[in-house]
Design a protein around this motif. Structure first.
Motif, PDB file in Angstrom:
ATOM      1  N   ALA A  42       0.857  -1.280  -0.073  1.00 44.31           N
ATOM      2  CA  ALA A  42       0.159   0.044  -0.011  1.00 44.31           C
ATOM      3  C   ALA A  42       0.870   1.235  -0.099  1.00 44.31           C
ATOM      4  CB  ALA A  42      -0.885  -0.143   1.315  1.00 44.31           C
ATOM      5  N   SER A  43       0.386   2.501  -0.499  1.00 46.71           N
ATOM      6  CA  SER A  43       0.974   3.356  -0.589  1.00 46.71           C
ATOM      7  C   SER A  43       0.691   4.618   0.403  1.00 46.71           C
ATOM      8  CB  SER A  43       0.757   4.228  -1.997  1.00 46.71           C
ATOM      9  OG  SER A  43      -0.554   4.245  -2.106  1.00 46.71           O
ATOM     10  N   GLY A  44      -0.027   4.302   1.408  1.00 48.83           N
ATOM     11  CA  GLY A  44      -0.081   4.990   2.776  1.00 48.83           C
ATOM     12  C   GLY A  44      -1.251   5.830   2.870  1.00 48.83           C
ATOM     13  N   PRO A  45      -1.138   6.868   3.734  1.00 50.96           N
ATOM     14  CA  PRO A  45       0.003   7.003   4.678  1.00 50.96           C
ATOM     15  C   PRO A  45       0.186   6.042   5.685  1.00 50.96           C
ATOM     16  CG  PRO A  45      -1.534   8.787   5.092  1.00 50.96           C
ATOM     17  CD  PRO A  45      -1.956   8.029   3.869  1.00 50.96           C
ATOM     18  N   VAL A  46      -0.857   5.321   5.900  1.00 49.58           N
ATOM     19  CA  VAL A  46      -0.683   4.260   6.886  1.00 49.58           C
ATOM     20  C   VAL A  46      -0.786   2.936   6.362  1.00 49.58           C
ATOM     21  CG1 VAL A  46      -1.593   5.557   8.894  1.00 49.58           C
ATOM     22  CG2 VAL A  46      -3.326   4.213   7.438  1.00 49.58           C
ATOM     23  N   GLN A  47      -0.165   1.772   6.563  1.00 49.16           N
ATOM     24  CA  GLN A  47      -0.231   0.520   5.712  1.00 49.16           C
ATOM     25  C   GLN A  47      -1.551  -0.137   5.800  1.00 49.16           C
ATOM     26  OE1 GLN A  47       2.345  -0.566   3.883  1.00 49.16           O
ATOM     27  NE2 GLN A  47       1.150  -2.636   3.673  1.00 49.16           N
ATOM     28  N   TYR A  48      -1.972  -0.232   7.179  1.00 48.76           N
ATOM     29  CA  TYR A  48      -2.994  -1.146   7.409  1.00 48.76           C
ATOM     30  C   TYR A  48      -4.409  -0.737   7.573  1.00 48.76           C
ATOM     31  CZ  TYR A  48       1.085  -4.344   8.098  1.00 48.76           C
ATOM     32  OH  TYR A  48       2.058  -4.764   7.938  1.00 48.76           O
ATOM     33  N   ILE A  49      -5.454  -1.375   7.238  1.00 45.68           N
ATOM     34  CA  ILE A  49      -6.691  -0.872   7.504  1.00 45.68           C
ATOM     35  C   ILE A  49      -7.127  -0.737   8.900  1.00 45.68           C
ATOM     36  CG2 ILE A  49      -7.866  -3.168   7.562  1.00 45.68           C
ATOM     37  CD1 ILE A  49     -10.337  -1.966   6.097  1.00 45.68           C
ATOM     38  N   THR A  50      -7.875   0.510   9.044  1.00 46.83           N
ATOM     39  CA  THR A  50      -8.193   1.072  10.521  1.00 46.83           C
ATOM     40  C   THR A  50      -9.473   1.565  10.520  1.00 46.83           C
ATOM     41  OG1 THR A  50      -7.559   2.393  12.216  1.00 46.83           O
ATOM     42  CG2 THR A  50      -6.868   3.087   9.986  1.00 46.83           C
ATOM     43  N   LYS A  51     -10.269   1.563  11.646  1.00 49.03           N
ATOM     44  CA  LYS A  51     -11.398   2.229  11.970  1.00 49.03           C
ATOM     45  C   LYS A  51     -11.201   3.836  11.877  1.00 49.03           C
ATOM     46  CE  LYS A  51     -13.440  -1.707  14.323  1.00 49.03           C
ATOM     47  NZ  LYS A  51     -14.129  -2.215  15.504  1.00 49.03           N
ATOM     48  N   GLU A  52     -10.139   4.187  12.442  1.00 50.44           N
ATOM     49  CA  GLU A  52      -9.634   5.547  12.725  1.00 50.44           C
ATOM     50  C   GLU A  52      -9.914   6.587  11.247  1.00 50.44           C
ATOM     51  OE1 GLU A  52      -5.955   8.308  13.969  1.00 50.44           O
ATOM     52  OE2 GLU A  52      -5.772   6.207  14.099  1.00 50.44           O
ATOM     53  N   LYS A  53     -10.522   7.492  11.369  1.00 50.59           N
ATOM     54  CA  LYS A  53     -10.979   8.218  10.172  1.00 50.59           C
ATOM     55  C   LYS A  53      -9.849   9.347   9.920  1.00 50.59           C
ATOM     56  CE  LYS A  53     -15.128   6.756  10.296  1.00 50.59           C
ATOM     57  NZ  LYS A  53     -15.625   5.811   9.460  1.00 50.59           N
ATOM     58  N   GLY A  54      -9.726   9.615   8.834  1.00 51.45           N
ATOM     59  CA  GLY A  54      -8.961  10.406   7.977  1.00 51.45           C
ATOM     60  C   GLY A  54      -7.549  10.150   7.856  1.00 51.45           C
ATOM     61  N   VAL A  55      -7.106   8.865   8.016  1.00 47.72           N
ATOM     62  CA  VAL A  55      -5.608   8.732   8.121  1.00 47.72           C
ATOM     63  C   VAL A  55      -5.217   7.591   6.971  1.00 47.72           C
ATOM     64  CG1 VAL A  55      -5.238   9.059  10.476  1.00 47.72           C
ATOM     65  CG2 VAL A  55      -5.968   7.057   9.760  1.00 47.72           C
ATOM     66  N   SER A  56      -6.237   7.267   6.175  1.00 46.62           N
ATOM     67  CA  SER A  56      -6.027   6.128   5.232  1.00 46.62           C
ATOM     68  C   SER A  56      -6.355   6.515   3.824  1.00 46.62           C
ATOM     69  CB  SER A  56      -6.926   4.857   5.270  1.00 46.62           C
ATOM     70  OG  SER A  56      -7.148   4.374   6.942  1.00 46.62           O
ATOM     71  N   HIS A  57      -5.224   6.210   2.943  1.00 46.07           N
ATOM     72  CA  HIS A  57      -5.223   6.472   1.499  1.00 46.07           C
ATOM     73  C   HIS A  57      -5.441   5.073   0.624  1.00 46.07           C
ATOM     74  CE1 HIS A  57      -3.486  10.631   1.942  1.00 46.07           C
ATOM     75  NE2 HIS A  57      -4.523  10.737   2.467  1.00 46.07           N
ATOM     76  N   ASP A  58      -4.326   4.441   0.644  1.00 45.71           N
ATOM     77  CA  ASP A  58      -4.294   3.026  -0.149  1.00 45.71           C
ATOM     78  C   ASP A  58      -3.595   2.170   1.012  1.00 45.71           C
ATOM     79  OD1 ASP A  58      -3.624   0.904  -1.474  1.00 45.71           O
ATOM     80  OD2 ASP A  58      -2.111   1.446  -2.439  1.00 45.71           O
ATOM     81  N   VAL A  59      -4.608   1.212   1.397  1.00 46.55           N
ATOM     82  CA  VAL A  59      -4.229   0.480   2.408  1.00 46.55           C
ATOM     83  C   VAL A  59      -4.250  -1.182   2.129  1.00 46.55           C
ATOM     84  CG1 VAL A  59      -5.023   2.039   4.386  1.00 46.55           C
ATOM     85  CG2 VAL A  59      -6.744   0.407   3.252  1.00 46.55           C
ATOM     86  N   HIS A  60      -3.412  -2.026   2.966  1.00 46.81           N
ATOM     87  CA  HIS A  60      -3.739  -3.366   2.663  1.00 46.81           C
ATOM     88  C   HIS A  60      -4.674  -3.819   4.226  1.00 46.81           C
ATOM     89  CE1 HIS A  60      -0.268  -4.351  -0.123  1.00 46.81           C
ATOM     90  NE2 HIS A  60      -0.948  -3.268  -0.813  1.00 46.81           N
ATOM     91  N   GLY A  61      -4.917  -5.072   3.977  1.00 45.90           N
ATOM     92  CA  GLY A  61      -5.621  -5.842   5.068  1.00 45.90           C
ATOM     93  C   GLY A  61      -7.019  -5.736   5.142  1.00 45.90           C
ATOM     94  N   ASP A  62      -7.689  -6.527   5.820  1.00 40.86           N
ATOM     95  CA  ASP A  62      -7.116  -7.878   6.515  1.00 40.86           C
ATOM     96  C   ASP A  62      -6.982  -8.894   5.754  1.00 40.86           C
ATOM     97  OD1 ASP A  62      -6.005  -9.335   8.715  1.00 40.86           O
ATOM     98  OD2 ASP A  62      -7.513  -8.906  10.179  1.00 40.86           O
ATOM     99  N   TRP A  63      -6.629 -10.123   6.050  1.00 47.91           N
ATOM    100  CA  TRP A  63      -6.572 -11.414   5.351  1.00 47.91           C
ATOM    101  C   TRP A  63      -7.196 -12.693   6.022  1.00 47.91           C
ATOM    102  CZ3 TRP A  63      -2.837  -7.772   6.227  1.00 47.91           C
ATOM    103  CH2 TRP A  63      -2.410  -7.294   5.103  1.00 47.91           C
ATOM    104  N   LYS A  64      -7.973 -12.226   6.993  1.00 46.21           N
ATOM    105  CA  LYS A  64      -8.669 -13.119   7.875  1.00 46.21           C
ATOM    106  C   LYS A  64     -10.317 -12.540   7.911  1.00 46.21           C
ATOM    107  CE  LYS A  64      -7.194 -16.476   9.687  1.00 46.21           C
ATOM    108  NZ  LYS A  64      -6.919 -17.851   9.282  1.00 46.21           N
ATOM    109  N   TYR A  65     -11.408 -13.535   8.455  1.00 47.74           N
ATOM    110  CA  TYR A  65     -12.662 -13.239   8.649  1.00 47.74           C
ATOM    111  C   TYR A  65     -12.356 -12.853  10.147  1.00 47.74           C
ATOM    112  CZ  TYR A  65     -17.522 -13.360   9.459  1.00 47.74           C
ATOM    113  OH  TYR A  65     -18.926 -13.216  10.026  1.00 47.74           O
ATOM    114  N   ASN A  66     -12.774 -11.394  10.401  1.00 49.46           N
ATOM    115  CA  ASN A  66     -12.595 -10.910  11.641  1.00 49.46           C
ATOM    116  C   ASN A  66     -13.670 -11.085  12.730  1.00 49.46           C
ATOM    117  OD1 ASN A  66     -10.202  -8.746  11.923  1.00 49.46           O
ATOM    118  ND2 ASN A  66     -10.659  -8.925   9.992  1.00 49.46           N
ATOM    119  N   GLY A  67     -14.471 -12.037  12.301  1.00 46.00           N
ATOM    120  CA  GLY A  67     -15.774 -12.236  13.312  1.00 46.00           C
ATOM    121  C   GLY A  67     -17.011 -11.663  13.020  1.00 46.00           C
TER     122      GLY A  67
END
Length: 882
Positions: free
Chosen positions: A476-501
């Motif tokens: 991913a090209s960021g600015p953060v790498q992994y998917i998150t519920k936090e707002k306003g910080v994600s452009h291009d992200v990776h994840g997750d790779w499992k069923y999360n419940g």
């Protein structure tokens, strides 16, 4: 002129390291014979397959046999063949090795021509003065043992080679480090002047005229000859009509820039947005009026731009692709190499995997940086089928630390790989994005940027050699790498790779606000048919990788045993285990795709991890199994990516009695159409309608359309398992359906599905004979329609066809649909004769032995121990022809 040397009588012999340099023992004077005899070799190919054919290693797929093959990477390997030099009157004779893996020394008649390191740039040797016409020579290629390189777990900054890394062990493959000649060998005969690098680009002017531009560099041994040469450029329509021919003299710089204008061009579009019109471009180098060299290329005319997403931050990269003025919502997949032995992959295998992409409405494939830069045939197929290519350079994360390597030798090799790859792949209209590599991070959870020395070098090369295309620093090209519920910080992200419940999965993806999702997945088991091919009988039972070493060896990261138990309860039957696992994979993946698509073009697309797997896994995040069969998740992806699709926005699967289930109903469209009418129905397992609500709207192309709010009160009479079905029509014409399964049970919510009898299926052939057509590799495609009717009293879930002869790859229209009592549907089955390479050859269709053999199709529904236990009133089986 080029002469292919693949079909020479190549032989292979193994040695301990350095022994080939010595040949005779210092102590005894006796010949050192090596660790194998001379054995037949495949070119292109890989050492492991030749050793297997010779009986020197066991089948590496079976159980844990690959551990018995790891000695191969630690030996040196010598290829040899006899070559008779043809008559040639041209100026120069060259040997060209397009793909050597990895460190090699090349000899003619025991005389060293030179050394080569690197998989992705050719080894070229001028042998003009070293051979004579008609001479028989011995050609030898000596490979050193595989270099010590980082596997999936390690430190990226310590990477020193441009060798494919997934061979060293990845979560979807074992350790089986390839060595050998993995691409073509050519004898190239050229004149004093030859066509060198070509750069073919297309555009569309503001007035709608097509613009084809060709930049040519020439190789010459005499700078004074330029006045004698010219270049003719011809252009032919997709229908084969010559529309333009231009001739230019070559100037003293030995470079030429030529333009062709095409009135009212037939434009090239990605899959699902229009046709893939390809113009033939013919390039003729002439000495006076004599053609001395000719090149033929295909290209599509299209206007390519990149834009920021709707509402994206000012500092974000442009993740929206625009082609011919249309914003293209990315429906993508990540592709690993098709096999651990990538040199043996066949054109037919490429054709099948591209067919699966196109049929699933996929319009982009990311060629992942931990794998390989694919062979030309793959990119040709992408051009022809409208599959945009995101090509990564060969770099990847390593878990412990993901900093791009700054090793001087590595940067030199990376530069050579990049220069060659760009010059070759930039001429494909399907190529859309370059990327520095996979998950490169300068610090944890922060992708590396253009400021990194390694990536700055690549950006400079791309800007120089292919300036019209986007270069992303990494994925991913960021600015953060992994998917998150936090707002306003994600452009291009990776994840997750499992069923999360059953709740968190829907909250995580439903609340995320990333601009692009270039890698994510959900894991699911391979089919019983596949498992029976590589697991011995003792291991053909459901298990967790905690307890079963063989299962751990075939997919350690992707154990779904406990996850599926939480949904369904204990399991002892292997086919039931597979069905449960594939259902949850499909459910989890569908939600991600639908929720991303709801935010079109705030979110510019989804790229699933992963389309395929390069070796057979018990479980994996792949949509397509190693042997070519498609999982349930493939078919639910196909539905979620359909041009017209309707979904609901839910946040959990379980509801208590007395609660209201409320969800927005959303219409997704990639094409202009009329009014869409949606019927939302709540059903029990008998097909009884518990509630109904209708919606309608006319779609827009720029955003998903919320049609309204669905609301259903969970009453005392609601069964433990209930279904919400969406059915839609366009201007009164039935178009599609989508089924969701919910539960009123707070434990094992899908357990009740195991009590269904699977309906009572009436399966009949709609036609007697199989129809035939051909694909791009000239392989025959067989097709046939079946009518499936449920004449029982309970729902038949996830009905799918299975091809039992195992001589065919199969996909189907209408697979993994569910039928309630009294309902029927048509399933159209498509089959292609298997023509795989390496280990897949064992189940290939052999034309000489099996001419006239046809597929054998059976059907199964969810919840049954085996496909033969479905109660079938009538079924017409297809038998082989006489």
């Amino acid at each position: 002129m080029e002469i292919l040397l693949n079909e020479l009588n190549w032989e292979l012999k193994g040695y301990y390291p350095w022994v080939p340099y010595l040949q005779k023992s210092v102590e005894t004077g006796l010949e050192l014979n090596g660790v194998t005899h001379w054995i037949p070799a495949t070119v292109p190919g890989g050492v492991h397959y030749d050793l297997y054919r010779a009986g020197l290693i066991p089948h590496p797929h079976q159980d844990m046999n690959s551990l018995l093959c790891e000695w191969v990477e630690n030996r040196w390997w010598l290829y040899r063949a006899q070559l008779t030099i043809p008559e040639f009157s041209k100026h120069k004779l060259e040997l060209v090795f397009k793909g050597l893996d990895y460190r090699a020394t090349i000899y003619i008649n025991n005389v060293e021509l030179g050394k080569h390191e690197g998989m992705y740039h050719p080894a070229v040797f001028d042998i003009t003065d070293k051979v004579s016409q008609g001479e028989s020579i011995t050609l030898e290629v000596l490979f050193e043992h595989a270099p010590d390189e980082v596997s999936q777990i390690g430190k990226t900054s310590m990477t020193t080679t441009q060798k494919s890394r997934f061979n060293y062990k990845w979560d979807f493959s074992t350790r089986l480090v390839n060595l050998g000649i993995w691409d073509d060998i050519l004898l190239k005969i050229t004149d004093k002047v030859a066509i060198g690098d070509l750069y073919l680009t297309t555009d569309v002017t503001d007035g709608g005229q097509g613009d084809i531009q060709l930049s040519v560099e020439f190789d010459t041994a005499d700078d004074t000859l330029f006045n004698e040469y010219s270049l003719e450029l011809q252009c032919w329509t997709p229908q084969g009509t010559l529309i333009s021919s231009v001739t230019s003299k070559i100037d003293s710089e030995w470079k030429l820039l030529m333009n062709l204008k095409v009135d009212k061009p037939q434009l090239w579009y990605p899959n699902g947005f229009g046709e893939q019109a390809l113009y033939k471009v013919l390039i003729k180098l002439k000495l006076q009026d004599i053609v001395i060299e000719e090149r033929q290329m295909e290209t599509g005319i299209r206007k390519l731009r990149y834009k920021q997403n709707i509402g994206s931050p000012k500092d974000s990269l442009p993740y929206t692709v625009e082609i011919n003025g249309i914003n293209i919502y990315i429906k993508g997949v990540n592709m690993t190499p098709l096999d651990l032995l990538y040199g043996n992959v066949t054109k037919e295998h490429y054709a099948w995997i591209i067919r699966l992409m196109k049929r699933a409405h996929i319009n982009l494939v990311r060629v992942w940086g931990g794998g390989i830069i694919e062979k030309e045939w793959f990119y040709d197929l992408c051009d022809r089928n409208g599959i945009m290519v995101w090509q990564e350079f060969i770099q990847s994360s390593s878990g412990l630390e993901n900093i791009p390597s700054k090793h001087i030798g590595f940067l030199d090799l990376l530069q050579k790989s990049a220069n060659h790859a760009i010059k070759l792949k930039r001429n494909h209209v399907s190529l859309t994005v370059w990327s520095g590599g996979n998950e490169l991070m300068s610090e944890p959870n922060k992708p590396s940027t253009y400021e990194d020395e390694n990536l700055a070098m690549l950006k400079k090369i791309v800007n120089r050699l292919d300036p019209s295309r986007l270069f992303l620093p990494t994925s991913a090209s960021g600015p953060v790498q992994y998917i998150t519920k936090e707002k306003g910080v994600s452009h291009d992200v990776h994840g997750d790779w499992k069923y999360n419940g059953m709740s968190n999965h829907y909250e995580l993806y439903g609340e995320a606000d990333h601009l692009f999702h270039s890698e994510f997945g959900v894991d699911g088991a391979s089919s019983l048919k596949s498992l029976q091919k590589f697991l011995s009988p003792a291991h053909l039972k459901p298990s967790s990788v905690r307890d079963e070493l063989v299962w751990r060896h075939h997919g350690e990261w992707w154990d779904t045993f406990d996850r599926d138990g939480e949904f369904f309860g204990p399991v002892t039957d292997l086919n039931q285990y597979v069905q449960r696992s594939q259902w949850i994979q499909a459910e989890g993946l569908r939600f991600i795709l639908e929720t991303n698509r709801r935010r079109k073009f705030n979110n510019s697309g989804s790229v699933i991890w992963q389309l395929n797997e390069p070796w057979p896994n018990v479980s994996c995040t792949s949509l397509v199994e190693y042997y070519g069969d498609s999982k349930m998740a493939y078919y639910w992806t196909r539905k979620a990516f359909a041009p017209i699709h309707v979904s609901i926005d839910y946040r959990r699967l379980q509801f208590k009695v007395g609660e209201a289930m409320e969800a927005s109903v959303i219409l997704h469209a990639d094409q202009i159409c009329g009014k869409v009418t949606v019927l939302a129905s709540v059903l029990d397992e008998k097909g009884t309608e518990l509630y109904e609500q209708s919606f309608e709207g006319t779609p827009t192309l720029q955003t998903a359309l919320v049609l309204g709010q669905f609301s259903y009160l969970i009453s005392e009479g609601t069964p433990e398992l209930f279904f919400l079905r969406l059915q839609w029509s366009v201007d009164g014409r039935s178009t599609g359906k989508n089924l969701y399964t919910f539960s009123t049970s707070l434990i094992q919510p899908y357990h009740a599905s195991l009590g269904f009898k699977g309906g009572q299926l009436l399966i009949d052939e709609k036609e007697t004979d199989w129809k035939t057509s051909h694909n791009e590799s000239e392989s025959i495609i067989l097709s046939k329609q079946y009518t499936i009717a449920n004449i029982g009293t309970e729902v038949a879930l996830h009905i799918c066809p299975i091809e039992e002869s195992d001589l065919f790859w199969m996909e189907a229209e209408g697979a993994f649909e569910s039928l309630f009592p009294g309902e029927s549907q048509i399933v159209t089955v498509y089959c292609m004769y298997k023509q795989g390479g390496a280990w897949l050859k064992e189940s290939n269709y052999e034309k000489d032995e099996l001419i006239g053999t046809l597929p054998i199709i059976r059907f199964q529904a969810f919840g049954h121990e085996s496909i033969k236990k479905i109660e079938v009133i009538h079924e017409s089986f297809v038998s082989p022809l006489h």
